[in-house]
Design an enzyme around this catalytic site. Structure first.
Site, PDB file in Angstrom:
ATOM      1  N   ASP A 127     -22.827  38.329  75.704  1.00  0.00           N
ATOM      2  CA  ASP A 127     -22.025  37.131  75.425  1.00  0.00           C
ATOM      3  C   ASP A 127     -22.842  35.922  75.847  1.00  0.00           C
ATOM      4  O   ASP A 127     -23.621  35.999  76.805  1.00  0.00           O
ATOM      5  CB  ASP A 127     -20.711  37.180  76.218  1.00  0.00           C
ATOM      6  CG  ASP A 127     -19.647  36.312  75.582  1.00  0.00           C
ATOM      7  OD1 ASP A 127     -18.761  36.852  74.901  1.00  0.00           O
ATOM      8  OD2 ASP A 127     -19.725  35.073  75.736  1.00  0.00           O
ATOM      9  N   GLU A 184     -11.899  45.989  62.365  1.00  0.00           N
ATOM     10  CA  GLU A 184     -11.165  46.510  63.519  1.00  0.00           C
ATOM     11  C   GLU A 184      -9.664  46.307  63.317  1.00  0.00           C
ATOM     12  O   GLU A 184      -9.235  45.247  62.904  1.00  0.00           O
ATOM     13  CB  GLU A 184     -11.644  45.773  64.788  1.00  0.00           C
ATOM     14  CG  GLU A 184     -11.022  46.296  66.044  1.00  0.00           C
ATOM     15  CD  GLU A 184     -11.032  47.809  66.082  1.00  0.00           C
ATOM     16  OE1 GLU A 184     -12.120  48.396  66.063  1.00  0.00           O
ATOM     17  OE2 GLU A 184      -9.936  48.416  66.094  1.00  0.00           O
ATOM     18  N   LEU A 238      -7.259  47.138  65.851  1.00  0.00           N
ATOM     19  CA  LEU A 238      -6.519  47.276  67.116  1.00  0.00           C
ATOM     20  C   LEU A 238      -5.459  46.190  67.276  1.00  0.00           C
ATOM     21  O   LEU A 238      -5.601  45.081  66.750  1.00  0.00           O
ATOM     22  CB  LEU A 238      -7.476  47.231  68.308  1.00  0.00           C
ATOM     23  CG  LEU A 238      -8.241  45.948  68.613  1.00  0.00           C
ATOM     24  CD1 LEU A 238      -7.414  44.955  69.417  1.00  0.00           C
ATOM     25  CD2 LEU A 238      -9.509  46.286  69.384  1.00  0.00           C
ATOM     26  N   PHE A 284       6.989  48.012  61.886  1.00  0.00           N
ATOM     27  CA  PHE A 284       6.860  46.632  61.377  1.00  0.00           C
ATOM     28  C   PHE A 284       8.057  46.195  60.544  1.00  0.00           C
ATOM     29  O   PHE A 284       7.949  45.387  59.634  1.00  0.00           O
ATOM     30  CB  PHE A 284       5.517  46.421  60.656  1.00  0.00           C
ATOM     31  CG  PHE A 284       4.408  46.229  61.655  1.00  0.00           C
ATOM     32  CD1 PHE A 284       3.992  47.265  62.456  1.00  0.00           C
ATOM     33  CD2 PHE A 284       3.835  44.975  61.851  1.00  0.00           C
ATOM     34  CE1 PHE A 284       3.021  47.084  63.433  1.00  0.00           C
ATOM     35  CE2 PHE A 284       2.868  44.777  62.825  1.00  0.00           C
ATOM     36  CZ  PHE A 284       2.463  45.848  63.621  1.00  0.00           C
ATOM     37  N   GLY A 333      13.000  39.476  63.824  1.00  0.00           N
ATOM     38  CA  GLY A 333      12.953  38.674  65.047  1.00  0.00           C
ATOM     39  C   GLY A 333      12.597  37.232  64.765  1.00  0.00           C
ATOM     40  O   GLY A 333      13.024  36.657  63.756  1.00  0.00           O
ATOM     41  N   CYS A 382      -4.031  36.760  65.328  1.00  0.00           N
ATOM     42  CA  CYS A 382      -4.483  37.375  64.066  1.00  0.00           C
ATOM     43  C   CYS A 382      -3.635  37.023  62.849  1.00  0.00           C
ATOM     44  O   CYS A 382      -4.131  36.420  61.903  1.00  0.00           O
ATOM     45  CB  CYS A 382      -4.546  38.885  64.227  1.00  0.00           C
ATOM     46  SG  CYS A 382      -5.854  39.390  65.327  1.00  0.00           S
ATOM     47  N   LYS A 394      -3.567  33.332  61.495  1.00  0.00           N
ATOM     48  CA  LYS A 394      -4.915  32.950  61.058  1.00  0.00           C
ATOM     49  C   LYS A 394      -5.326  33.734  59.803  1.00  0.00           C
ATOM     50  O   LYS A 394      -5.829  33.162  58.837  1.00  0.00           O
ATOM     51  CB  LYS A 394      -5.878  33.244  62.214  1.00  0.00           C
ATOM     52  CG  LYS A 394      -7.335  33.215  61.884  1.00  0.00           C
ATOM     53  CD  LYS A 394      -8.179  33.425  63.113  1.00  0.00           C
ATOM     54  CE  LYS A 394      -8.686  34.828  63.169  1.00  0.00           C
ATOM     55  NZ  LYS A 394     -10.017  35.143  63.116  1.00  0.00           N
TER      56      LYS A 394
HETATM   57  C1  UDX Z   1      -2.378  42.621  64.467  1.00  0.00           C
HETATM   58  C2  UDX Z   1      -2.541  43.917  63.655  1.00  0.00           C
HETATM   59  O1  UDX Z   1      -1.416  44.772  63.892  1.00  0.00           O
HETATM   60  C3  UDX Z   1      -3.829  44.628  64.023  1.00  0.00           C
HETATM   61  O2  UDX Z   1      -4.015  45.766  63.201  1.00  0.00           O
HETATM   62  C4  UDX Z   1      -5.000  43.658  63.830  1.00  0.00           C
HETATM   63  O3  UDX Z   1      -6.216  44.265  64.234  1.00  0.00           O
HETATM   64  C5  UDX Z   1      -4.782  42.378  64.622  1.00  0.00           C
HETATM   65  O4  UDX Z   1      -3.512  41.795  64.262  1.00  0.00           O
HETATM   66  P1  UDX Z   1      -1.649  41.994  66.990  1.00  0.00           P
HETATM   67  O5  UDX Z   1      -1.682  40.580  66.501  1.00  0.00           O
HETATM   68  O6  UDX Z   1      -2.343  42.341  68.264  1.00  0.00           O
HETATM   69  O7  UDX Z   1      -2.268  42.981  65.850  1.00  0.00           O
HETATM   70  O8  UDX Z   1      -0.119  42.432  67.187  1.00  0.00           O
HETATM   71  P2  UDX Z   1       1.032  43.135  66.317  1.00  0.00           P
HETATM   72  O9  UDX Z   1       1.593  44.239  67.125  1.00  0.00           O
HETATM   73  O10 UDX Z   1       0.581  43.465  64.944  1.00  0.00           O
HETATM   74  O11 UDX Z   1       2.132  41.963  66.253  1.00  0.00           O
HETATM   75  C6  UDX Z   1       1.880  40.729  65.589  1.00  0.00           C
HETATM   76  C7  UDX Z   1       3.117  39.855  65.605  1.00  0.00           C
HETATM   77  O12 UDX Z   1       4.152  40.392  64.779  1.00  0.00           O
HETATM   78  C8  UDX Z   1       3.740  39.676  66.984  1.00  0.00           C
HETATM   79  O13 UDX Z   1       4.132  38.317  67.128  1.00  0.00           O
HETATM   80  C9  UDX Z   1       4.964  40.579  66.960  1.00  0.00           C
HETATM   81  O14 UDX Z   1       5.984  40.109  67.807  1.00  0.00           O
HETATM   82  C10 UDX Z   1       5.370  40.478  65.493  1.00  0.00           C
HETATM   83  N1  UDX Z   1       6.101  41.653  64.989  1.00  0.00           N
HETATM   84  C11 UDX Z   1       5.490  42.867  64.910  1.00  0.00           C
HETATM   85  C12 UDX Z   1       7.416  41.510  64.523  1.00  0.00           C
HETATM   86  O15 UDX Z   1       7.995  40.411  64.563  1.00  0.00           O
HETATM   87  N2  UDX Z   1       8.061  42.590  64.006  1.00  0.00           N
HETATM   88  C13 UDX Z   1       7.475  43.814  63.916  1.00  0.00           C
HETATM   89  O16 UDX Z   1       8.129  44.750  63.420  1.00  0.00           O
HETATM   90  C14 UDX Z   1       6.141  43.969  64.385  1.00  0.00           C
END
Ligand code: UDX
Length: 429
Positions: free
Chosen positions: A30, A151, A153, A249, A253, A260, A263
Site C-alpha cells: 500500500d 470480487e 465478498l 436479498f 427496508g 458498493c 457506486k
Molecule cells: C455488496 C455485494 O453483496 C457483494 O457481492 C459485492 O462484492 C459488494 O457489494 P456489501 O455492500 O458489503 O456487498 O453488502 P450487502 O450485504 O450486499 O448489502 C448491501 C446493502 O443492501 C446494505 O445496505 C443492506 O442493508 C441492503 N440490503 C441487503 C437490503 O436492504 N435488503 C436485503 O435483502 C439485502
C-alpha cells in the site's frame, strides 16, 4: 504461489489474508506508509469479523507480509492483484486514475513474465486499457497477461464469502494466465468460470446491479403492501420459496447503501450510456431506493409531526450489520435529516460509533442500545444488527416520552412489541 496484492484496503487485505490462509506466500502493498506500519503492528484499520486473527496467524506463519513498494511486489511475485480504490466521480462515472497509475508503475519495473490481475470493480474494457498502458510504459518489453478476477465478498461476512465463494470468475485470454489463476484458486474447491476479460468485468457490475434491483423490487412491493394492508414479510417468503427467485436479498427496508451498490449502480448506468444503452430499469431501481428513505421520513413526520426539539433514539449507524462502515449509510443519512430538522439524535451502534461521530459530530452517542431511549419521542431501527432484538425493550419503554418505534429493517417482533405496549411501525406491513 507467490502473490502480491497492490492496495491494502477492504478487498485487498481480506483477499490477501485468505490467500495466505490457504498456503500462498502473500505480500500486501500500500502506498500509505502509516497504514503499512499499523498493519505490521497487527492493527487492522476497519472491523471485519475474523480478519485480525487471520492476519495475525498468517503473519506469524511467515505467509503474509506488508510493504510499500510496487517494485518489490513485481520482483517477488508471479501474480500481481490490483485492488486499489475505484471511487465515483461527481457524474457517477468511475475514477480509474489509481488503476492507471499502478499499471504504469508495474510497467516501469516489469522485467519477466507476470500475470496482472484486476480485482477492483472496473468498467468493462478496463483490462484492455491496463494492457495497453503496461505495453506502452514497459521499459524492458517483458511478457505479461492481464486478467479480470472480480470480487464478490460482502462486508461483515468477507472471510466466509472469500473462503467459500459461490463461484470464481476468471476473465483471461491466455492459457498460461488461466493455468496460474486455476492454481491460485485450486485450494478453494469452488466452481471456476473462465471467460474473456470483458465478460468477467461485466459479470461484476451486472451481479451487483441485479441484487440492487432485487432489493428495490421488494421495497416497491413493500409500498404496495402498505397501500393494500398486506405483509411484505409474507409476500417475500412466498416469492422466495420459488427456487428461481430465492429468498435472499428480498429483505424490505430502508434501501441499499454502502461503498458498493450506490457506486456500482451509478457506474453501470453510465457505462451502459457510453455504450449507447439507456438502462432505465436501473435508474428506476435507484429512484425507488431514494423514495424508500423519503417515505420512511414521511411516516415519522406524520406520527410525531415536527421533528424540531424532539429526541430521536437511533439504533444503528453502519450501512449494514457486522461492519463499522458508514459510507453511504442510510442510517447516517437519516441521522443527518433528523439533525437538520432540529431533533436531538441519541445514537448507538455496536461497531460504527467512532466513524459516525467523525462524520456527524452532532450525534449524542450512547454506550448501550437501551440508552438511546432516554427521553426519546421515538426510537428508530436503522441497521439490521441482530443484537437490537435482544435489547431490554420494556426498560426502554419506561425511559421514553412516547412508546413509538419505527423499525426501518423489520427486525423486531411486531406482535411482541405491540404486547409490550409500543406503537410499532415497520416497512410494508
Ligand atoms: C455488496 C455485494 O453483496 C457483494 O457481492 C459485492 O462484492 C459488494 O457489494 P456489501 O455492500 O458489503 O456487498 O453488502 P450487502 O450485504 O450486499 O448489502 C448491501 C446493502 O443492501 C446494505 O445496505 C443492506 O442493508 C441492503 N440490503 C441487503 C437490503 O436492504 N435488503 C436485503 O435483502 C439485502
Amino acid at each position: 504461489m507467490k502473490i502480491a496484492i497492490i492496495g491494502s484496503g477492504y478487498v485487498g487485505l481480506t483477499t490477501g489474508a485468505c490467500f495466505a490462509e490457504v498456503g500462498h506466500e502473500v505480500l500486501c502493498v500500500d502506498n500509505d506508509q502509516g497504514k503499512v506500519k499499523s498493519l505490521r503492528e497487527g492493527l487492522v484499520p476497519f472491523y471485519e469479523p475474523g480478519l485480525e486473527a487471520m492476519i495475525a496467524r498468517n503473519v506469524a506463519a511467515g505467509r503474509l507480509r506488508f510493504g510499500e513498494s510496487i517494485a518489490e511486489a513485481v520482483e517477488s511475485s508471479l501474480a500481481l492483484f490490483i485492488a486499489v480504490p475505484t471511487p465515483p466521480r461527481e457524474d457517477g462515472s468511475v475514477d480509474l486514475h489509481y488503476v492507471e497509475k499502478v499499471a504504469r508503475e508495474i510497467a516501469g519495473v516489469l522485467h519477466e513474465y507476470r500475470v496482472v490481475v484486476d480485482k477492483s470493480t472496473v468498467p468493462v474494457r478496463t483490462g484492455e486499457k491496463v494492457a495497453q498502458t503496461i505495453e506502452r510504459y514497459s521499459k524492458q518489453k517483458a511478457d505479461f497477461d492481464v486478467v479480470s478476477n472480480p470480487e464478490f465478498l460482502r462486508e461483515g461476512s468477507a472471510i466466509s464469502d472469500l473462503m467459500n465463494p459461490d463461484r470464481i470468475v476468471i476473465g483471461a485470454s491466455s492459457e498460461r494466465a488461466i493455468a496460474i489463476m486455476k492454481e491460485i484458486y485450486q485450494p478453494f474447491r469452488t466452481p471456476v468460470l473462465i471467460t474473456d476479460v470483458n465478460s468477467a468485468e461485466l459479470i461484476k457490475h451486472a451481479s451487483n446491479s441485479f441484487l440492487a434491483v432485487k432489493i428495490s423490487y421488494i421495497n416497491m412491493i413493500s409500498q404496495i403492501c402498505e397501500a393494500s394492508k398486506a405483509d411484505v414479510l409474507l409476500v417475500a417468503e412466498g416469492m422466495g420459496l420459488d427456487r428461481r427467485i430465492g429468498r435472499s436479498f428480498l429483505q424490505a427496508g430502508l434501501g441499499w447503501g454502502g461503498s458498493c451498490f450506490p457506486k456500482d449502480v451509478s457506474a453501470f448506468i453510465r457505462i451502459a450510456e457510453e455504450l449507447g444503452c439507456d438502462f432505465r430499469l436501473l435508474k428506476e431501481a435507484a429512484s425507488i431506493n431514494r423514495q424508500q428513505r423519503e417515505r420512511f421520513l414521511k411516516k415519522i413526520r406524520e406520527e410525531i409531526w415536527l421533528l424540531r426539539d424532539k429526541t430521536i433514539g437511533l439504533l444503528g449507524l453502519a450501512f449494514k450489520n457486522n461492519t463499522d462502515d458508514t459510507r453511504q449509510s442510510v442510517a447516517m443519512a437519516l441521522a443527518e435529516n433528523f439533525i437538520q430538522e432540529g431533533a436531538v439524535v441519541r445514537a448507538y451502534d455496536p461497531k460504527a460509533m467512532a466513524k459516525a461521530k467523525q462524520a456527524l459530530p452532532e450525534l449524542h452517542l450512547c454506550s448501550r442500545g437501551e440508552e438511546v431511549a432516554q427521553g426519546a419521542d421515538c426510537v428508530v431501527v436503522a441497521t439490521e444488527w441482530e443484537e437490537f432484538r435482544e435489547l431490554d425493550w420494556l426498560s426502554m419503554k419506561k425511559r421514553m416520552v412516547t412508546p413509538l418505534v419505527f423499525d426501518g429493517r423489520n427486525l423486531l417482533d411486531r406482535e411482541k412489541m405491540a404486547a409490550w405496549g409500543f406503537t410499532y411501525r415497520g416497512i410494508g406491513r
